[in-house]
Design a protein around this motif. Structure first.
Motif, PDB file in Angstrom:
ATOM      1  N   GLY A 192     118.940  69.814  33.073  1.00 55.74           N
ATOM      2  CA  GLY A 192     118.484  68.760  33.979  1.00 55.74           C
ATOM      3  C   GLY A 192     118.625  67.421  33.276  1.00 55.74           C
ATOM      4  O   GLY A 192     119.693  67.028  32.868  1.00 55.74           O
ATOM      5  N   GLN A 230     107.606  72.444  37.048  1.00 52.73           N
ATOM      6  CA  GLN A 230     108.362  71.647  37.998  1.00 52.73           C
ATOM      7  C   GLN A 230     108.823  72.516  39.155  1.00 52.73           C
ATOM      8  O   GLN A 230     109.167  73.680  38.976  1.00 52.73           O
ATOM      9  N   THR A 231     108.811  71.957  40.329  1.00 53.37           N
ATOM     10  CA  THR A 231     109.251  72.681  41.517  1.00 53.37           C
ATOM     11  C   THR A 231     110.382  71.917  42.186  1.00 53.37           C
ATOM     12  O   THR A 231     110.563  70.719  41.965  1.00 53.37           O
ATOM     13  N   ARG A 232     111.114  72.620  43.009  1.00 47.65           N
ATOM     14  CA  ARG A 232     112.190  71.962  43.732  1.00 47.65           C
ATOM     15  C   ARG A 232     111.629  71.172  44.897  1.00 47.65           C
ATOM     16  O   ARG A 232     110.591  71.497  45.457  1.00 47.65           O
ATOM     17  N   VAL A 233     112.347  70.143  45.292  1.00 48.66           N
ATOM     18  CA  VAL A 233     111.954  69.312  46.422  1.00 48.66           C
ATOM     19  C   VAL A 233     112.323  70.021  47.710  1.00 48.66           C
ATOM     20  O   VAL A 233     113.365  70.668  47.801  1.00 48.66           O
ATOM     21  N   LYS A 234     111.454  69.920  48.710  1.00 50.64           N
ATOM     22  CA  LYS A 234     111.717  70.563  49.998  1.00 50.64           C
ATOM     23  C   LYS A 234     112.896  69.895  50.695  1.00 50.64           C
ATOM     24  O   LYS A 234     113.173  68.718  50.506  1.00 50.64           O
TER      25      LYS A 234
END
Length: 135
Positions: free
Chosen positions: A30, A112-116
C-alpha cells in the motif's frame, strides 16, 4: 531466514510491490514501506533490524523489558496491553514485566478496512440494459 535470505517472489505473492532502482531495493505494501535494502557487491543488504531474541529473560532492564514485551506482543498474535498484563500477573511470561506497548504498525495495518462501494443510479429503459454479475 536461517541463512538471512528472503524470496522476492514470496513477498510479491503476499501483495507487496518490489522496486529496485539506483541500488536501492524497496518492498511496499500500500503506502507503507515494509523493507529497504542497499546493493553491495551484487547483493542487497537489509537496512534496519529484525526482531530476534529469547522471550524467557530474567532480570530484564528497562530497554530489555520493552523489547521482551514487544516480542511477546508479536508472538501472541499482536495481543493487547491488557491481555499481556493479565498474563504477567499469572506469571506466564517468564520474567517479562508489564510495560506500555509502543506503536505497532502491523496492528494498525490489520485494523484497516476497505472503503465501501458507492451507490450508483442507473437510468435504463429496456430489459437487460444493465446486468449485475458476480465474477
Amino acid at each position: 531466514m536461517k541463512k538471512n535470505l528472503i524470496s522476492l517472489g514470496a513477498l510479491e505473492s503476499k501483495g507487496l510491490k518490489i522496486t529496485m532502482e539506483g541500488g536501492v531495493l524497496k518492498a511496499v505494501y500500500g503506502a507503507l514501506v515494509v523493507m529497504k535494502g542497499i546493493r553491495q557487491n551484487n547483493l542487497y543488504f537489509l537496512q534496519g533490524s529484525t526482531v530476534i531474541g529469547g522471550a524467557a529473560v530474567t532480570e530484564a532492564a528497562d530497554a530489555d523489558s520493552t523489547d521482551t514485551t514487544r516480542l511477546w506482543h508479536m508472538r501472541l498474535g499482536h495481543a493487547g496491553e491488557k491481555a499481556l498484563q493479565g498474563l504477567v500477573k499469572q506469571g506466564l511470561l517468564k520474567g517479562a514485566k508489564a510495560c506500555k506497548l509502543e506503536f505497532c504498525e502491523h496492528c494498525v495495518l490489520g485494523k484497516q478496512t476497505r472503503v465501501k462501494f458507492g451507490t450508483a443510479i442507473h437510468h435504463t429503459k429496456g430489459i437487460l440494459d444493465y446486468v449485475h454479475t458476480d465474477v
